[in-house]
Scaffold this motif. Structure first.
Motif, PDB file in Angstrom:
ATOM      1  N   TYR A 142       0.842  -1.194   0.000  1.00 27.87           N
ATOM      2  CA  TYR A 142       0.000   0.000   0.000  1.00 27.87           C
ATOM      3  C   TYR A 142       0.881   1.250   0.000  1.00 27.87           C
ATOM      4  O   TYR A 142       1.992   1.261   0.532  1.00 27.87           O
ATOM      5  N   ASP A 143       0.351   2.287  -0.623  1.00 31.21           N
ATOM      6  CA  ASP A 143       1.088   3.535  -0.794  1.00 31.21           C
ATOM      7  C   ASP A 143       0.531   4.675   0.048  1.00 31.21           C
ATOM      8  O   ASP A 143       1.246   5.648   0.326  1.00 31.21           O
ATOM      9  N   ALA A 144      -0.743   4.602   0.385  1.00 27.65           N
ATOM     10  CA  ALA A 144      -1.428   5.732   0.996  1.00 27.65           C
ATOM     11  C   ALA A 144      -2.504   5.238   1.947  1.00 27.65           C
ATOM     12  O   ALA A 144      -2.965   4.096   1.858  1.00 27.65           O
ATOM     13  N   VAL A 145      -2.912   6.138   2.864  1.00 24.33           N
ATOM     14  CA  VAL A 145      -3.880   5.788   3.901  1.00 24.33           C
ATOM     15  C   VAL A 145      -4.957   6.867   3.958  1.00 24.33           C
ATOM     16  O   VAL A 145      -4.660   8.062   3.893  1.00 24.33           O
ATOM     17  N   VAL A 146      -6.211   6.433   4.084  1.00 20.61           N
ATOM     18  CA  VAL A 146      -7.343   7.337   4.300  1.00 20.61           C
ATOM     19  C   VAL A 146      -7.846   7.124   5.719  1.00 20.61           C
ATOM     20  O   VAL A 146      -8.159   5.996   6.109  1.00 20.61           O
ATOM     21  N   VAL A 147      -7.911   8.199   6.498  1.00 17.68           N
ATOM     22  CA  VAL A 147      -8.349   8.135   7.896  1.00 17.68           C
ATOM     23  C   VAL A 147      -9.738   8.755   8.006  1.00 17.68           C
ATOM     24  O   VAL A 147      -9.904   9.946   7.734  1.00 17.68           O
ATOM     25  N   SER A 148     -10.723   7.948   8.404  1.00 21.36           N
ATOM     26  CA  SER A 148     -12.112   8.415   8.524  1.00 21.36           C
ATOM     27  C   SER A 148     -12.700   7.976   9.855  1.00 21.36           C
ATOM     28  O   SER A 148     -13.847   7.539   9.928  1.00 21.36           O
ATOM     29  N   THR A 149     -11.930   8.086  10.917  1.00 22.75           N
ATOM     30  CA  THR A 149     -12.367   7.703  12.251  1.00 22.75           C
ATOM     31  C   THR A 149     -12.990   8.908  12.955  1.00 22.75           C
ATOM     32  O   THR A 149     -12.908  10.035  12.460  1.00 22.75           O
ATOM     33  N   PRO A 150     -13.608   8.718  14.142  1.00 23.95           N
ATOM     34  CA  PRO A 150     -14.003   9.887  14.937  1.00 23.95           C
ATOM     35  C   PRO A 150     -12.802  10.775  15.272  1.00 23.95           C
ATOM     36  O   PRO A 150     -11.642  10.324  15.260  1.00 23.95           O
ATOM     37  N   ASP A 151     -13.067  12.028  15.602  1.00 26.99           N
ATOM     38  CA  ASP A 151     -12.013  13.031  15.758  1.00 26.99           C
ATOM     39  C   ASP A 151     -10.916  12.615  16.727  1.00 26.99           C
ATOM     40  O   ASP A 151      -9.728  12.921  16.513  1.00 26.99           O
ATOM     41  N   HIS A 152     -11.275  11.912  17.808  1.00 21.70           N
ATOM     42  CA  HIS A 152     -10.301  11.653  18.871  1.00 21.70           C
ATOM     43  C   HIS A 152      -9.226  10.651  18.477  1.00 21.70           C
ATOM     44  O   HIS A 152      -8.210  10.548  19.182  1.00 21.70           O
ATOM     45  N   THR A 153      -9.409   9.917  17.373  1.00 18.80           N
ATOM     46  CA  THR A 153      -8.369   8.981  16.929  1.00 18.80           C
ATOM     47  C   THR A 153      -7.727   9.399  15.607  1.00 18.80           C
ATOM     48  O   THR A 153      -6.924   8.651  15.052  1.00 18.80           O
ATOM     49  N   HIS A 154      -8.058  10.577  15.102  1.00 22.20           N
ATOM     50  CA  HIS A 154      -7.401  11.056  13.886  1.00 22.20           C
ATOM     51  C   HIS A 154      -5.886  11.092  14.047  1.00 22.20           C
ATOM     52  O   HIS A 154      -5.135  10.633  13.176  1.00 22.20           O
ATOM     53  N   ALA A 155      -5.415  11.669  15.146  1.00 19.99           N
ATOM     54  CA  ALA A 155      -3.981  11.920  15.289  1.00 19.99           C
ATOM     55  C   ALA A 155      -3.181  10.624  15.372  1.00 19.99           C
ATOM     56  O   ALA A 155      -2.154  10.478  14.696  1.00 19.99           O
ATOM     57  N   VAL A 156      -3.626   9.669  16.215  1.00 16.45           N
ATOM     58  CA  VAL A 156      -2.844   8.444  16.371  1.00 16.45           C
ATOM     59  C   VAL A 156      -2.832   7.635  15.084  1.00 16.45           C
ATOM     60  O   VAL A 156      -1.812   7.015  14.721  1.00 16.45           O
ATOM     61  N   ALA A 157      -3.945   7.617  14.366  1.00 16.10           N
ATOM     62  CA  ALA A 157      -4.000   6.854  13.116  1.00 16.10           C
ATOM     63  C   ALA A 157      -3.148   7.504  12.036  1.00 16.10           C
ATOM     64  O   ALA A 157      -2.375   6.827  11.340  1.00 16.10           O
ATOM     65  N   ALA A 158      -3.270   8.808  11.874  1.00 13.53           N
ATOM     66  CA  ALA A 158      -2.524   9.497  10.824  1.00 13.53           C
ATOM     67  C   ALA A 158      -1.030   9.478  11.093  1.00 13.53           C
ATOM     68  O   ALA A 158      -0.218   9.280  10.170  1.00 13.53           O
ATOM     69  N   LEU A 159      -0.627   9.668  12.348  1.00 15.26           N
ATOM     70  CA  LEU A 159       0.801   9.663  12.647  1.00 15.26           C
ATOM     71  C   LEU A 159       1.404   8.286  12.397  1.00 15.26           C
ATOM     72  O   LEU A 159       2.543   8.176  11.910  1.00 15.26           O
ATOM     73  N   ALA A 160       0.655   7.232  12.700  1.00 15.40           N
ATOM     74  CA  ALA A 160       1.154   5.877  12.424  1.00 15.40           C
ATOM     75  C   ALA A 160       1.424   5.693  10.933  1.00 15.40           C
ATOM     76  O   ALA A 160       2.405   5.055  10.530  1.00 15.40           O
ATOM     77  N   ALA A 161       0.554   6.247  10.087  1.00 14.31           N
ATOM     78  CA  ALA A 161       0.767   6.157   8.638  1.00 14.31           C
ATOM     79  C   ALA A 161       1.958   6.998   8.205  1.00 14.31           C
ATOM     80  O   ALA A 161       2.771   6.566   7.377  1.00 14.31           O
ATOM     81  N   ILE A 162       2.078   8.194   8.735  1.00 15.50           N
ATOM     82  CA  ILE A 162       3.187   9.086   8.364  1.00 15.50           C
ATOM     83  C   ILE A 162       4.521   8.468   8.753  1.00 15.50           C
ATOM     84  O   ILE A 162       5.503   8.556   8.005  1.00 15.50           O
TER      85      ILE A 162
END
Length: 479
Positions: A142-162
């Motif tokens: 996979y090359d990219a990630v789409v994060v569509s969780t509730p607001d409180h887990t945006h940061a942990v999910a996106a940072l893990a992808a970055i």
């Protein structure tokens, strides 16, 4: 698309409803033995070769996650290879999404589409996970990630992808708190990944027309802006106290993530989480990300000097019923200072220039620019501008279109991933924009005018704001 929490009508519920039991029966064979199909198998006549595809993993397949999924399935050079969601199945039929969400509905939709696309009798090319961390570790292709969780887990999910050097598209608001937004913005810039914020109107023509007209001097220097989302926030009666049984297939601990631990209740998920501050950011984070976007884009607003909110409360643990938030922005070069006012559950005063019988555009969502020579109104989601009164619109000679058009926010991000250029709502723009919006959340909760030191992410006149900017992570999670 907004996370609107207004229920659908009874007829819409009946026509769109699908019970979990019916869905499980229909999809059991689709889910059995799900595994990745080799990439060379997926080519064919009229199909984009695998080497030219952007392979995407999705974190969150609830209401807005399913909306993002449907849009990405329309892009021929995108392949969704894996999904992760804490819920096996969730009923969104009472809300504007109308369709079920969760792991099973998402997998069925993906595999059915790709089977049809390749002419196969069946497709099990999408891997399915509960925990996004395991997905990001185990899936290689996979090359990219789409994060569509509730607001409180945006940061942990996106940072893990970055941290894995993956491109990221994230739903608005970029994160729940200002410090999380800053962390993500800086991490993405350092990693050199393509980013996009999911406020869909930013990829369309209307927001570009608004900037072109204002930069052309259509209404002169702008000194006031009014943006709104009417319809009072619904109350679910305060913090839930009872303890109903947990739905089958829901990982509640994982859904909570870094938020304070509370017992499961359907008032929180699938749709009610936005009511509560530990999970959501009220309508200002939701619809404000859409409806205030034209002001920041057209006027280069940056960060406000101070923010003040007036709110009507039912329960301080939950978002207010209605609120008015004032942002004061300094002069920017030759552009004068601007007062931006956000109306949540209310509407601004009717402009005198608006003709009798005519209403503010947008059906309860919109923005109004007030310049020294006139006014421009736009519907919500950064829609097409219109000068008022209509006689001024007819007199105005439209300027040339000078800003590049991008073909929609999804296409814009996909092209950025493939070419290395910045998307139009890359976090270098939408990060500071989101921080500014979220300062309104802090003002709502503190209830006083707040003066800001933005380099330090600090309110200079109120110490109680500190934990609202820098949240304490719970349950062993860190950022």
């Amino acid at each position: 698309m907004a996370h609107d929490d207004t229920p659908a009508s009874e007829n819409e519920i009946k026509s769109g409803q699908s019970s979990r039991r019916q869905f499980m029966t229909r999809t059991a064979s689709t889910m059995a033995g799900a595994a990745l199909v080799p990439r060379h198998v997926l080519g064919g006549p009229g199909v984009t070769p695998p080497s030219d595809r952007l392979n995407v993993a999705m974190i969150g397949t609830g209401g807005q996650g399913m909306q993002n999924l449907r849009n990405l399935l329309e892009e021929e050079d995108v392949r969704i290879v894996a999904i992760a969601d804490t819920a096996e199945w969730a009923d969104y039929s009472r809300f504007y999404h109308k369709v079920p969400g969760g792991r099973l509905p998402a997998a069925e939709r993906i595999n059915t589409r790709y089977a049809r696309q390749t002419g196969a009798a069946d497709s099990r090319g999408c891997r399915v996970y509960v925990d996004f961390r395991r997905m990001l570790d185990e899936v290689q292709d996979y090359d990219a990630v789409v994060v569509s969780t509730p607001d409180h887990t945006h940061a942990v999910a996106a940072l893990a992808a970055i941290e894995r050097k993956k491109h990221v598209y994230i739903e608005k608001p970029l994160a729940r708190t200002i410090s999380e937004v800053r962390r993500l913005t800086e991490a993405a810039a350092e990693a050199g990944v393509a980013t996009q914020l999911g406020h869909q109107g930013h990829g369309n023509d209307g927001i570009r027309l608004t900037r072109e007209w204002i930069q052309d001097g259509a209404i002169g220097p702008v000194t006031e802006v009014h943006a709104w989302c009417d319809g009072a926030n619904r109350s679910c009666g305060g913090r839930p106290r009872e303890s109903p049984p947990m739905p089958h297939g829901l990982d509640w601990d994982l859904w909570l993530g870094p938020a304070p631990r509370v017992p499961y209740h359907p008032d929180y998920t699938p749709c009610g989480w936005r009511y509560f501050w530990e999970f959501g950011t009220s309508k200002i984070g939701d619809m404000g990300s859409h409806n205030m976007d034209p002001a920041f884009f057209a006027l280069d607003l940056g960060y406000p000097e101070w923010v003040e909110a007036r709110s009507a409360w039912g329960d301080r643990e939950m978002r207010p019923f209605v609120s008015i938030v004032d942002y004061q922005f300094p002069a920017r070069g030759a552009m004068p200072p601007v007062r931006l006012t956000w109306y949540e559950g209310l509407m601004p005063r009717r402009p005198e220039e608006l003709e009798e019988g005519r209403v503010l555009t947008g059906g309860g969502n919109g923005i109004l620019f007030v310049g020294e020579k006139g006014k421009i109104m736009c519907p919500g989601w950064a829609g097409n501008p219109r000068m008022i009164p209509e006689t001024e619109m007819r007199r105005y000679t439209l300027p040339e279109k000078t800003l590049p058009r991008v073909g929609g926010i999804y296409r814009d991000w996909i092209d950025a991933c493939r070419t290395g250029r910045k998307a139009s709502s890359d976090w270098s723009y939408s990060g500071p924009f989101t921080e500014a919006i979220l300062s309104g959340v802090v003002a709502m909760r503190v209830g006083e005018r707040l003066h800001w030191d933005w380099p330090e992410m600090k309110v200079t006149n109120h110490a109680d704001a500190e934990p609202l900017i820098f949240p304490e992570y719970q349950n062993g999670w860190t950022l």
